[in-house]
Structures are given as structure tokens and as C-alpha cells.
Design an enzyme around this catalytic site. Structure first.
Site, PDB file in Angstrom:
ATOM      1  CB  THR A 180      -0.858   0.002   1.291  1.00 28.32           C
ATOM      2  OG1 THR A 180      -1.827  -1.045   1.209  1.00 28.32           O
ATOM      3  CG2 THR A 180      -1.598   1.305   1.514  1.00 28.32           C
ATOM      4  NE  ARG A 208      -9.331  -7.289   1.477  1.00 27.89           N
ATOM      5  CZ  ARG A 208      -8.317  -6.466   1.728  1.00 27.89           C
ATOM      6  NH1 ARG A 208      -7.860  -5.678   0.799  1.00 27.89           N
ATOM      7  NH2 ARG A 208      -7.767  -6.446   2.920  1.00 27.89           N
TER       8      ARG A 208
END
Ligand code: ASP
Length: 312
Positions: A180, A208
Site C-alpha cells: 500500500t 474485497r
């Protein structure tokens, strides 16, 4: 631009799924450090010009979205269907406004869509096609989903699916599970902002959504306390409202940023999840805790710039 009196600060992370030290090649090490430096410089240029923290975190994250070293934008992780579904959020600590996209497939810089959505009170969070269409309508660059794919993300997906067949999924390395990018900033006017962008984890189920676009989980900013962006097992961040919990401990318990952030990373450890974050408090203190082998990270002030991957 006006000049404030506060010393600006920017802290960033490129995910807590760093390559283990003994597997880090000189080339990858250089590429990762170079990308962190460029992201810090891009964000800090906004701050030194007197610009808002929201713009600084947007520019820093956009640089990392463009770099295939990190799992966001170009070079993001693939889901189990072989597609990219991108999540991003931005929160402004002065106004309390926030914007987010989840499961976006075509927005080249998801953080720019989050930034633009933070300008409007409603909608705050858009998903899937609606996010892509909103971004296109608002003049943001949209690309084909395959634009984001790199050979190394394809290989990572194949490795993960192979592990699933073999039943060795839990032994997958952190770098295949996590990644991330995020930024937290304090601007010259004393205002805070944070932004996060991610492809989620490799081989995630279609649809998701992780913590990154959930305000109060993986992204949070409030001028009274801190701004922060998380990386790690998103489901745990959401269950513990990690970002808001750090803010609440500072606001109501008088905890320092280091104490509150450290305690929450410890909770993630106790729950068995890899986790890390970058944060800046309203005084300009920086915290970059993580519980994995390494986290791509850095921070910059007028005094200097620092980047690191593993323990120093
Ligand atoms: N937090 C991200 C997510 O759960 C992934 C990561 O940072 O490793 O989507």
C-alpha cells in the site's frame, strides 16, 4: 501563497510488505529508495510553497502510484480473477472532509479521485464502475485495467494461486500479502491531511475492500490530533477502527502519537496481522511503526530527508 509559521512535515510509507533484507538486490534497493525520495520531494514542494496538506499528500501518493515498486496504481496487485481493483482515500484534518474510491478499475491515480471527492460532501465513497465514471466525468485520467499490470505482479498472483492449491498459503511471504502507499502531512498553516492508495493483497477475492478507503480504519486526519495512513491486514484495521482509535486515544486519553500508534500496532501483532503506518501529529512529530520485517518509509522536514526499508 501565504506563508504560515509552522514547520511543515511529510511522512510516507510504501507498504509493510518489504522484501526481506537478504533478498533485497542493489537494483531494487536503489529503485525503492529513489521512488521514496521522489514522493517526499513532490509532496514537500507543495508544503514549502505554502500549499495545503491535502495537496501535499495527494502529490506524494501519486508519485508512488506511478512507480511499479509499490502496490498502488501502476504495478498494483492482481485479484484472484486477474484484475486490479484499486482502493484509495484522502482526509483533510482542517475541514474534516474526506473522499474515497473502492474497487476502482480504471482510474490511473485513484488518490486524485479521492482528493476530488473530498471536495464534495456527498458522495464520499464511490465503488467500482461508479467510481471510474465519476472520475472520468470530473476530468481525471482513466486507463484500461491492463495498464496497471506488470510481469512481477502476474508472477506474484501465480505464486499465490499455486500456494492455494498446495495448501501453503499461510507461509506466503509478506511481500506477496501486503503493499500500500500512504502519506501524512502537516502544512505551514498547522493543518493535517492523510491519503492512502492500494491494490489490496495479491489474489484477494473480487469485490474485497480493505481498510485503505475506509475513513477511520486505514486513513484518518484531524487537526486536533494527527494524520495517518495504514498498511497491513486491512480486515483487522477495519475491525479495530485503527485510525480513529489512535486519534481517540490522543484526544481523550492524552496519549502521545508514539504511544497511541505503538499500542495499536501491538494490537495488530496480538491479532496476528502484519501492520504499519505513517503518521504526523499536530506538533509535527512523526511516527512510522510497523511489525513486519520491513516497511518502505520516509519523512522530510526543512532539516532533512530520511528514507529506510528495514531496521536501521
Ligand atoms: N491494507 C491493505 C489492504 O488490506 C493492504 C496492505 O497494506 O498490505 O487492502
Amino acid at each position: 501563497m501565504t506563508t504560515g509559521t509552522v514547520q511543515p512535515v511529510l511522512a510516507i510509507h510504501g507498504g509493510c510488505g518489504a522484501i526481506p533484507k537478504d533478498e533485497l538486490t542493489p537494483d531494487f534497493n536503489r529503485a525503492a529508495r529513489d521512488a521514496l525520495h521522489r514522493a517526499l520531494q513532490a509532496g514537500f514542494a507543495v508544503l514549502t510553497a505554502g500549499g495545503p496538506a491535502s495537496d501535499a499528500v495527494t502529490e506524494a501518493v501519486a508519485v508512488m502510484e506511478d512507480d511499479p515498486v509499490f502496490n498502488a496504481g501502476y504495478g498494483a496487485a492482481l485479484n484472484r480473477a486477474g484484475h486490479h481493483e484499486l482502493d484509495s482515500a484522502l482526509m483533510d484534518g482542517q475541514s474534516g472532509m474526506a473522499g474515497a474510491v473502492a474497487g476502482a478499475r480504471r482510474i490511473r491515480h485513484p488518490v486524485r479521485a479521492a482528493r476530488a471527492l473530498a471536495e464534495v460532501a456527498d458522495p464520499l465513497l464511490l465503488v467500482g464502475d461508479a467510481a471510474d465514471e465519476w472520475a472520468a466525468r470530473h476530468g481525471l485520467e482513466v486507463v484500461d485495467n491492463t495498464f496497471f499490470t506488470t510481469p512481477s505482479r502476474r508472477e506474484a498472483l501465480e505464486r499465490m494461486l499455486e500456494r492455494e492449491r498446495e495448501g501453503t498459503l499461510s507461509a506466503a511471504p509478506e511481500r506477496d500479502k501486503h503493499g500500500t502507499v500512504g502519506a501524512a502531512a502537516l502544512d505551514r498553516h498547522g493543518h493535517l491531511a492523510a491519503a492512502t492508495s492500494t491494490g489490496g493483497y495479491t489474489a484477494k477475492p473480487a469485490g474485497r475492500v480493505g481498510d485503505s478507503p475506509i475513513i477511520g480504519a486505514g486513513t484518518w486526519a484531524d487537526d486536533r490530533t494527527c494524520a495517518l495512513s495504514g498498511t497491513g491486514k486491512g480486515e483487522l484495521f477495519i475491525r479495530r477502527s485503527l485510525g480513529h482509535e489512535i486519534h481517540a486515544r490522543m484526544l481523550y486519553q492524552g496519549a502521545s502519537l508514539t504511544q497511541a500508534a505503538g499500542a495499536m500496532i501491538q494490537e495488530m501483532t496480538d491479532l496476528g496481522g502484519g501492520a504499519g503506518l505513517c503518521a504526523v501529529d499536530r506538533h509535527g512529530n512523526v511516527a512510522l511503526p510497523y511489525n513486519t520485517e520491513g516497511m518502505y518509509r520516509g519523512w522530510i522536514t526543512a532539516q532533512g530527508v530520511h528514507v529506510a526499508i528495514h531496521e536501521n
